[in-house]
Design an enzyme around this catalytic site. Structure first.
Site, PDB file in Angstrom:
ATOM      1  N   LYS A  16       0.835  -1.217   0.000  1.00 37.13           N
ATOM      2  CA  LYS A  16       0.000   0.000   0.000  1.00 37.13           C
ATOM      3  C   LYS A  16       0.865   1.260   0.000  1.00 37.13           C
ATOM      4  CE  LYS A  16      -2.091  -1.106   3.883  1.00 37.13           C
ATOM      5  NZ  LYS A  16      -1.413  -2.392   4.188  1.00 37.13           N
ATOM      6  N   ARG A  91      -9.981   1.188   7.649  1.00 32.62           N
ATOM      7  CA  ARG A  91      -9.498  -0.128   8.048  1.00 32.62           C
ATOM      8  C   ARG A  91     -10.645  -1.015   8.498  1.00 32.62           C
ATOM      9  NH1 ARG A  91      -3.862   0.291   7.857  1.00 32.62           N
ATOM     10  NH2 ARG A  91      -2.902  -1.327   9.086  1.00 32.62           N
ATOM     11  N   ARG A 130      11.783  -6.824   5.704  1.00 30.14           N
ATOM     12  CA  ARG A 130      11.836  -5.404   6.070  1.00 30.14           C
ATOM     13  C   ARG A 130      12.206  -5.240   7.542  1.00 30.14           C
ATOM     14  NH1 ARG A 130       6.587  -1.699   5.520  1.00 30.14           N
ATOM     15  NH2 ARG A 130       6.017  -2.887   7.372  1.00 30.14           N
ATOM     16  N   ARG A 136      11.280  -1.863  11.890  1.00 27.68           N
ATOM     17  CA  ARG A 136       9.970  -1.393  12.355  1.00 27.68           C
ATOM     18  C   ARG A 136       9.507  -2.341  13.455  1.00 27.68           C
ATOM     19  NH1 ARG A 136       4.960  -0.004   8.301  1.00 27.68           N
ATOM     20  NH2 ARG A 136       3.606  -1.134   9.739  1.00 27.68           N
ATOM     21  N   ARG A 147      -1.132  -9.092  12.731  1.00 19.84           N
ATOM     22  CA  ARG A 147      -1.626  -8.013  11.850  1.00 19.84           C
ATOM     23  C   ARG A 147      -2.389  -8.611  10.665  1.00 19.84           C
ATOM     24  NH1 ARG A 147       3.948  -5.616  10.810  1.00 19.84           N
ATOM     25  NH2 ARG A 147       2.982  -4.372   9.176  1.00 19.84           N
TER      26      ARG A 147
END
Ligand code: AP5
Length: 197
Positions: A16, A91, A130, A136, A147
């Site tokens: 996204k 969301r 990532r 992160r 998630r």
């Protein structure tokens, strides 16, 4: 093309943020990421950030009213400047309905929802990679899986919500980044009718 108002729907790691930046540049409109804005609030230790931090670290959704409050100003400014590409919002169906209630009377409701479809195995692979590179804090295998579960339960119903309103475009997000971008742009050009609203 004037007044482009799009949103991207996809699981964590679907691309996204990557695609929203490119599509917003293409149409010369603002890219508004609810996740980036929330992370900035956490870093700046604002009231919104202090409320959001625990939810984000667990991989849960931040309460709707916090997100709606945070987005009101940037979305209003983006509309005045010509449009937006929303990434990460709405969301939930509740967020979509709340946003629509505000936007419809002003004639600034979302024109098209773009769904980036990616297999769960690829999502996990991308986000673990990532996490190892950028750190992160929610990119750990356990939180990533949570998630993705939250996406399946709370966000996926939005696909039916926009399909029922004939506002949904689905793009295969498994392909290389440039191909996904062009596929979105080509599909939007085919859907000019929606962008005319
Ligand atoms: P948010 O920041 O929105 O995170 P997310 O949905 O988990 O999405 P990601 O940023 O991880 O992935 P993405 O789909 O943007 O993919 P990206 O382009 O980065 O939300 C974080 C948290 O904030 C939520 O958990 C929640 O707590 C809170 N929140 C946010 N919005 C909220 C809302 N509206 N309501 C309530 N709470 C909210 O790409 C991922 C990786 O894949 C990158 O490394 C990228 O380089 C790579 N990649 C991208 N495309 C490709 C491709 N085609 N091929 C190969 N690799 C690719």
């Amino acid at each position: 093309m004037l007044g482009v108002r799009l949103l991207l729907i996809g699981a964590p790691g679907a691309g996204k943020g990557t695609q929203a930046t490119r599509i917003a540049d293409h149409f010369h409109v603002a890219h508004i990421s609810s996740g980036d804005l929330l992370r900035a609030h956490v870093i700046n230790n604002t009231a919104i950030g202090r409320t959001a931090q625990d939810y984000m670290e667990r991989g849960d959704l931040v309460p709707d009213e916090v997100v709606l409050d945070m987005l009101r100003k940037p979305v209003t400014e983006a509309v005045a400047a010509g449009g937006y590409v929303l990434d990460g919002f709405p969301r939930t169906v509740e967020q979509a309905e709340a946003a629509y209630a505000v936007a419809k009377d002003l004639g600034v409701a979302v024109q098209v929802a773009v769904h980036l479809a990616v297999d769960p195995a690829s999502l996990l692979e991308r986000l673990v990679a990532r996490g190892q590179e950028s750190g992160r804090s929610d990119d750990t295998p356990e939180i990533i899986k949570h998630r993705i579960d939250v996406y399946e339960q709370r966000t996926k119903p939005l696909l039916d919500y926009y399909a029922e309103r004939e506002r949904l475009i689905t793009v295969n997000g498994e392909r290389p980044i440039d191909e996904v971008t062009w596929s979105v742009i080509v599909q939007l050009q085919k859907a000019q009718r929606l962008l005319a609203d």
